[in-house]
Design a protein around this motif. Structure first.
Motif, PDB file in Angstrom:
ATOM      1  N   SER A 233       0.780  -1.242   0.000  1.00  0.00           N
ATOM      2  CA  SER A 233       0.000   0.000   0.000  1.00  0.00           C
ATOM      3  C   SER A 233       0.810   1.289   0.000  1.00  0.00           C
ATOM      4  O   SER A 233       0.432   2.262  -0.662  1.00  0.00           O
ATOM      5  CB  SER A 233      -0.977   0.009   1.169  1.00  0.00           C
ATOM      6  OG  SER A 233      -0.288  -0.166   2.396  1.00  0.00           O
ATOM      7  N   ASN A 234       1.894   1.342   0.727  1.00  0.00           N
ATOM      8  CA  ASN A 234       2.658   2.589   0.733  1.00  0.00           C
ATOM      9  C   ASN A 234       3.413   2.815  -0.572  1.00  0.00           C
ATOM     10  O   ASN A 234       3.785   3.948  -0.881  1.00  0.00           O
ATOM     11  CB  ASN A 234       3.604   2.642   1.938  1.00  0.00           C
ATOM     12  CG  ASN A 234       2.873   3.096   3.187  1.00  0.00           C
ATOM     13  OD1 ASN A 234       2.083   4.026   3.155  1.00  0.00           O
ATOM     14  ND2 ASN A 234       3.105   2.403   4.300  1.00  0.00           N
ATOM     15  N   MET A 235       3.618   1.766  -1.350  1.00  0.00           N
ATOM     16  CA  MET A 235       4.127   1.957  -2.705  1.00  0.00           C
ATOM     17  C   MET A 235       2.980   2.357  -3.632  1.00  0.00           C
ATOM     18  O   MET A 235       3.164   3.161  -4.552  1.00  0.00           O
ATOM     19  CB  MET A 235       4.816   0.697  -3.229  1.00  0.00           C
ATOM     20  CG  MET A 235       5.401   0.856  -4.631  1.00  0.00           C
ATOM     21  SD  MET A 235       6.612   2.206  -4.789  1.00  0.00           S
ATOM     22  CE  MET A 235       8.111   1.400  -4.207  1.00  0.00           C
ATOM     23  N   VAL A 236       1.795   1.815  -3.372  1.00  0.00           N
ATOM     24  CA  VAL A 236       0.615   2.225  -4.141  1.00  0.00           C
ATOM     25  C   VAL A 236       0.429   3.734  -4.031  1.00  0.00           C
ATOM     26  O   VAL A 236       0.120   4.430  -5.000  1.00  0.00           O
ATOM     27  CB  VAL A 236      -0.656   1.500  -3.649  1.00  0.00           C
ATOM     28  CG1 VAL A 236      -1.908   2.082  -4.317  1.00  0.00           C
ATOM     29  CG2 VAL A 236      -0.568   0.005  -3.938  1.00  0.00           C
ATOM     30  N   GLY A 237       0.616   4.260  -2.811  1.00  0.00           N
ATOM     31  CA  GLY A 237       0.409   5.686  -2.565  1.00  0.00           C
ATOM     32  C   GLY A 237       1.451   6.600  -3.178  1.00  0.00           C
ATOM     33  O   GLY A 237       1.219   7.808  -3.321  1.00  0.00           O
ATOM     34  N   LEU A 238       2.597   6.043  -3.554  1.00  0.00           N
ATOM     35  CA  LEU A 238       3.649   6.862  -4.165  1.00  0.00           C
ATOM     36  C   LEU A 238       3.327   7.170  -5.624  1.00  0.00           C
ATOM     37  O   LEU A 238       3.038   6.270  -6.413  1.00  0.00           O
ATOM     38  CB  LEU A 238       4.981   6.113  -4.093  1.00  0.00           C
ATOM     39  CG  LEU A 238       6.163   6.763  -4.828  1.00  0.00           C
ATOM     40  CD1 LEU A 238       6.539   8.081  -4.191  1.00  0.00           C
ATOM     41  CD2 LEU A 238       7.340   5.829  -4.906  1.00  0.00           C
ATOM     42  N   LYS A 239       3.396   8.426  -5.979  1.00  0.00           N
ATOM     43  CA  LYS A 239       3.255   8.839  -7.374  1.00  0.00           C
ATOM     44  C   LYS A 239       4.645   9.202  -7.879  1.00  0.00           C
ATOM     45  O   LYS A 239       5.151  10.290  -7.594  1.00  0.00           O
ATOM     46  CB  LYS A 239       2.311  10.039  -7.477  1.00  0.00           C
ATOM     47  CG  LYS A 239       0.881   9.724  -7.077  1.00  0.00           C
ATOM     48  CD  LYS A 239      -0.023  10.953  -7.216  1.00  0.00           C
ATOM     49  CE  LYS A 239      -1.454  10.602  -6.832  1.00  0.00           C
ATOM     50  NZ  LYS A 239      -2.356  11.793  -6.949  1.00  0.00           N
TER      51      LYS A 239
ATOM     52  N   SER B 101       0.488   6.875  11.614  1.00  0.00           N
ATOM     53  CA  SER B 101      -0.457   5.946  10.993  1.00  0.00           C
ATOM     54  C   SER B 101       0.277   4.953  10.090  1.00  0.00           C
ATOM     55  O   SER B 101       1.450   5.136   9.759  1.00  0.00           O
ATOM     56  CB  SER B 101      -1.493   6.713  10.182  1.00  0.00           C
ATOM     57  OG  SER B 101      -0.867   7.460   9.155  1.00  0.00           O
ATOM     58  N   LEU B 102      -0.422   3.914   9.704  1.00  0.00           N
ATOM     59  CA  LEU B 102       0.180   2.893   8.851  1.00  0.00           C
ATOM     60  C   LEU B 102       0.570   3.466   7.495  1.00  0.00           C
ATOM     61  O   LEU B 102       1.636   3.152   6.952  1.00  0.00           O
ATOM     62  CB  LEU B 102      -0.803   1.735   8.656  1.00  0.00           C
ATOM     63  CG  LEU B 102      -0.364   0.626   7.700  1.00  0.00           C
ATOM     64  CD1 LEU B 102       0.883  -0.078   8.223  1.00  0.00           C
ATOM     65  CD2 LEU B 102      -1.496  -0.377   7.483  1.00  0.00           C
ATOM     66  N   HIS B 103      -0.289   4.308   6.960  1.00  0.00           N
ATOM     67  CA  HIS B 103      -0.037   4.882   5.641  1.00  0.00           C
ATOM     68  C   HIS B 103       0.544   6.286   5.764  1.00  0.00           C
ATOM     69  O   HIS B 103       0.269   7.012   6.721  1.00  0.00           O
ATOM     70  CB  HIS B 103      -1.327   4.894   4.817  1.00  0.00           C
ATOM     71  CG  HIS B 103      -1.863   3.525   4.567  1.00  0.00           C
ATOM     72  ND1 HIS B 103      -3.091   3.108   5.019  1.00  0.00           N
ATOM     73  CD2 HIS B 103      -1.302   2.463   3.944  1.00  0.00           C
ATOM     74  CE1 HIS B 103      -3.280   1.847   4.671  1.00  0.00           C
ATOM     75  NE2 HIS B 103      -2.209   1.428   4.029  1.00  0.00           N
ATOM     76  N   TYR B 104       1.333   6.669   4.782  1.00  0.00           N
ATOM     77  CA  TYR B 104       2.020   7.947   4.827  1.00  0.00           C
ATOM     78  C   TYR B 104       1.103   9.074   4.370  1.00  0.00           C
ATOM     79  O   TYR B 104       0.085   8.851   3.708  1.00  0.00           O
ATOM     80  CB  TYR B 104       3.274   7.903   3.951  1.00  0.00           C
ATOM     81  CG  TYR B 104       4.163   6.722   4.257  1.00  0.00           C
ATOM     82  CD1 TYR B 104       4.209   6.166   5.538  1.00  0.00           C
ATOM     83  CD2 TYR B 104       4.953   6.133   3.274  1.00  0.00           C
ATOM     84  CE1 TYR B 104       5.020   5.085   5.813  1.00  0.00           C
ATOM     85  CE2 TYR B 104       5.763   5.046   3.545  1.00  0.00           C
ATOM     86  CZ  TYR B 104       5.785   4.520   4.823  1.00  0.00           C
ATOM     87  OH  TYR B 104       6.588   3.438   5.101  1.00  0.00           O
ATOM     88  N   ASN B 105       1.460  10.289   4.746  1.00  0.00           N
ATOM     89  CA  ASN B 105       0.688  11.446   4.301  1.00  0.00           C
ATOM     90  C   ASN B 105       1.280  11.972   2.989  1.00  0.00           C
ATOM     91  O   ASN B 105       2.299  11.474   2.506  1.00  0.00           O
ATOM     92  CB  ASN B 105       0.649  12.537   5.375  1.00  0.00           C
ATOM     93  CG  ASN B 105       2.037  12.948   5.849  1.00  0.00           C
ATOM     94  OD1 ASN B 105       3.003  12.901   5.091  1.00  0.00           O
ATOM     95  ND2 ASN B 105       2.138  13.349   7.111  1.00  0.00           N
ATOM     96  N   HIS B 106       0.636  12.968   2.414  1.00  0.00           N
ATOM     97  CA  HIS B 106       1.066  13.469   1.107  1.00  0.00           C
ATOM     98  C   HIS B 106       2.516  13.956   1.120  1.00  0.00           C
ATOM     99  O   HIS B 106       3.316  13.557   0.235  1.00  0.00           O
ATOM    100  CB  HIS B 106       0.133  14.591   0.644  1.00  0.00           C
ATOM    101  CG  HIS B 106       0.523  15.177  -0.674  1.00  0.00           C
ATOM    102  ND1 HIS B 106       0.391  14.487  -1.862  1.00  0.00           N
ATOM    103  CD2 HIS B 106       1.083  16.382  -0.996  1.00  0.00           C
ATOM    104  CE1 HIS B 106       0.836  15.244  -2.861  1.00  0.00           C
ATOM    105  NE2 HIS B 106       1.255  16.386  -2.363  1.00  0.00           N
ATOM    106  N   PRO B 107       2.916  14.784   2.096  1.00  0.00           N
ATOM    107  CA  PRO B 107       4.335  15.189   2.132  1.00  0.00           C
ATOM    108  C   PRO B 107       5.265  13.991   2.303  1.00  0.00           C
ATOM    109  O   PRO B 107       6.382  13.977   1.789  1.00  0.00           O
ATOM    110  CB  PRO B 107       4.398  16.127   3.337  1.00  0.00           C
ATOM    111  CG  PRO B 107       3.005  16.623   3.515  1.00  0.00           C
ATOM    112  CD  PRO B 107       2.133  15.466   3.154  1.00  0.00           C
ATOM    113  N   GLY B 108       4.769  12.984   3.031  1.00  0.00           N
ATOM    114  CA  GLY B 108       5.574  11.790   3.252  1.00  0.00           C
ATOM    115  C   GLY B 108       5.873  11.049   1.962  1.00  0.00           C
ATOM    116  O   GLY B 108       6.997  10.600   1.731  1.00  0.00           O
ATOM    117  N   TYR B 109       4.864  10.902   1.115  1.00  0.00           N
ATOM    118  CA  TYR B 109       5.079  10.223  -0.167  1.00  0.00           C
ATOM    119  C   TYR B 109       6.044  11.002  -1.055  1.00  0.00           C
ATOM    120  O   TYR B 109       6.848  10.411  -1.782  1.00  0.00           O
ATOM    121  CB  TYR B 109       3.747  10.013  -0.882  1.00  0.00           C
ATOM    122  CG  TYR B 109       2.907   8.907  -0.274  1.00  0.00           C
ATOM    123  CD1 TYR B 109       3.397   7.605  -0.203  1.00  0.00           C
ATOM    124  CD2 TYR B 109       1.648   9.164   0.246  1.00  0.00           C
ATOM    125  CE1 TYR B 109       2.643   6.593   0.363  1.00  0.00           C
ATOM    126  CE2 TYR B 109       0.889   8.152   0.815  1.00  0.00           C
ATOM    127  CZ  TYR B 109       1.385   6.869   0.869  1.00  0.00           C
ATOM    128  OH  TYR B 109       0.642   5.861   1.441  1.00  0.00           O
TER     129      TYR B 109
END
Length: 236
Positions: free
Chosen positions: A33-39, A205-213
């Motif tokens: 999921s955290n790779m899914v969130g990366l653009k 949280s488990l998933h990163y926020n926008h600045p995090g990605y």
């Protein structure tokens, strides 16, 4: 004839031709999921294109939320005390899907480097498979090296964040997976890892926020570039 104009033109054409002959750098991004969130286009791709040139970069990303590493490792084996039923998905099915994207992207191209960028491990930690994570990831790298015929393949691992080791959220295998990821990366001269503890905000949280990605993409790119520079030589 004005040689002052001819020589600079010849120099530029020669330089451009030599640069094109260098071939292309392939970056394969995968994980859960955290790779899914990366653009990649917002931070990772611009960074590697700035370093190597837009025409010299190929970025392929394929990720799937909530999936354990066995979905990428074709001969995955659990620890003896942690048997797992295969279920509906065969081991390595997401790896095959990934290769189905990578191979057409590089067909007919001269590839001078391959870098695998991996952001995964949360699911394995939750399921208690930390003891076999290092072995599993090593097998995944071996698959890639064999299928792409690149013994010089480099890799960057995103160490899973500290989400699962915070007060009230302790997951026994969470630190085990984190340690395995660092150990594998540091033991291999072709590997590196990045810290993701600052990507998920104040709530951890488990998933990163926008600045995090955004930071994640930049951090991955920085390590990937370092590895390519360090190992830049004909394929071994």
């Amino acid at each position: 004839m004005n040689f002052r104009h001819i020589f600079p033109t010849i120099f530029l054409l020669t330089f451009a031709s030599a640069h094109a002959e260098q071939g292309k750098h392939l970056f394969i991004l995968s994980g859960q999921s955290n790779m899914v969130g990366l653009k990649p286009e917002t931070s990772f791709t611009p960074a590697v294109e700035n370093e190597f040139g837009k025409a010299q970069v190929i970025v392929v990303k394929d990720a799937q939320s909530g999936c354990p590493i066995r979905r990428w490792v074709k001969d995955w084996k659990p620890a003896p005390q942690k048997p797992v039923k295969r279920g509906k998905q065969p081991y390595g099915d997401l790896y095959e899907r990934l290769m189905g994207l990578v191979k057409p992207a590089i067909e007919g191209q001269e590839i001078v480097s391959v870098t695998f960028v991996w952001m995964q491990g949360e699911r394995d930690a939750k399921e208690g498979h930390g003891a076999v994570y290092a072995r599993s990831f090593t097998r995944l790298i071996e698959q890639l090296k064999t299928d792409l015929q690149r013994k010089d393949l480099t890799f960057v691992i995103g160490r899973i964040s500290d989400h699962g080791i915070k007060d009230g959220k302790e997951i026994p295998d969470w630190p085990v997976v984190r340690e395995a990821q660092v150990k594998v990366a540091e033991a291999d001269p072709l590997g590196a890892w990045v810290d993701t503890d600052d990507f998920n905000g104040a709530n951890d949280s488990l998933h990163y926020n926008h600045p995090g990605y955004t930071k994640m993409g930049k951090r991955f790119a920085e390590e990937a570039i370092k590895l390519i520079k360090k190992t830049s030589s004909p394929a071994r």
